[in-house]
Design an enzyme around this catalytic site. Structure first.
Site, short mmCIF file in Angstrom:
data_model
loop_
_atom_site.label_atom_id
_atom_site.label_comp_id
_atom_site.label_asym_id
_atom_site.label_seq_id
_atom_site.Cartn_x
_atom_site.Cartn_y
_atom_site.Cartn_z
CB SER A 146 -0.84 -0.02 1.21
OG SER A 146 -1.43 1.37 1.61
CE1 TYR A 159 -4.23 -2.03 5.13
CE2 TYR A 159 -3.23 0.16 4.51
CZ TYR A 159 -3.70 -1.09 4.26
OH TYR A 159 -3.91 -1.25 2.79
#
Length: 301
Positions: A146, A159
């Site tokens: 990501s 995350y």
């Protein structure tokens, strides 16, 4: 990778989002499909879509070593060594980093990081063995990270940590492969805000890692992420095409939003100049002020 006809692709998180769209392109290129997902109904729907193709569909929790080991065995028995491995399954979680429960860490790191670890440790040796037996054999491993693996946006620490680890793993994999072969390549996918099902990934959270009532910071993070992701202009299909373009061109980094690299450059300049981390909301101070006010109000500050 230049020739995909008759080759095999292993895709985790294949029931939706990037995984499903990569499966569609792989099918169009004549590949055998190994579809893996933890959500049975989504997996069944995907498998039925590709009924005309050679398909192995398995319900797999990628965080579980034994399930991934059983998958690897099944793939080898059915198709032999896979040519493409798309370690893509992922979940999202946010909130102030000290408010993440141990179960949050176990769930997010289990899926986002250990899922990739299992895919790499199980399929890479299989691919290298195939390459050693056939000098024309080609393979490619793509790991989904990501832009949160390149940056450290606030209020989504667990995350960020998982995705930074995937970037590090992938960069190391690329270098390690280069030491031993020219036939197996690696790439890392770093999408920004693209409408997929990741903001609702709690729907598949295992019962044994159940979440407590969300804190105010987690509620705020969920709302901000929902808004940002749903407003994304690029589609999962767009990103899937980028994945195949990168494999075709033997490119390591795959960025869905290259304009976000400006923030990456700022972060790296912070490191090089030994300065404190730059305010991530420097260009949009109203967003930062609103977030700060909401969080301080929730903490009684």
């Amino acid at each position: 990778m230049k020739d995909y006809q008759g080759k095999t692709a292993v895709i985790t998180g294949a029931g939706s989002g990037f995984g499903l769209e990569v499966a569609r392109i792989a099918a169009a290129r004549g590949m055998n499909l190994v579809l893996c997902d933890v959500q049975q109904d989504a997996l069944d729907k995907a498998a039925s879509e590709f009924a005309a193709h050679p398909v192995l569909a398995r319900r797999v929790d990628v965080a579980k070593a034994d399930q991934m080991e059983a998958l690897a065995t099944a793939v080898k028995e059915r198709f032999g060594a896979p040519n493409v491995v798309f370690n893509n399954a992922g979940v999202g979680s946010g909130g102030l980093i000290w408010e993440n429960a141990l179960s949050d860490w176990e769930w997010v790191l289990g899926v986002n990081l250990m899922g990739v670890v299992h895919g790499v440790r199980l399929f890479t040796p299989m691919m290298l063995e195939a390459a050693g037996q056939d000098p024309a054999w080609q393979g490619h491993i793509v790991n989904t990270a990501s832009m949160a693996g390149m940056l450290n946006p606030p209020n989504m620490g667990v995350y960020n940590v998982s995705k930074h680890a995937v970037v590090s793993l992938s960069e190391t994999l690329y270098q390690d492969l280069a030491l031993v072969t020219e036939q197996v390549r690696a790439s890392v996918l770093c999408p920004f805000f693209v409408p997929t099902g990741i903001t609702q990934s709690h729907r598949n959270r295992p019962g044994e890692l159940g979440a407590d009532k969300p804190t105010k910071s987690q509620v705020i993070s969920q709302a901000m992420t929902d808004k940002a992701v749903s407003s994304g202009k690029l589609t999962a299909a767009d990103v899937a095409r980028m994945v195949f373009e990168a494999m075709d061109e033997e490119r390591f980094y795959i960025f869905s939003h290259p304009q976000a690299l400006k923030a990456v450059q700022t972060r790296l300049e912070d490191v090089m100049q030994l300065r404190n981390p730059t305010d991530p909301f420097e260009d949009k101070p109203e967003i930062g002020q609103k977030l700060k006010a909401s969080l301080r109000a929730s903490l009684g500050a």
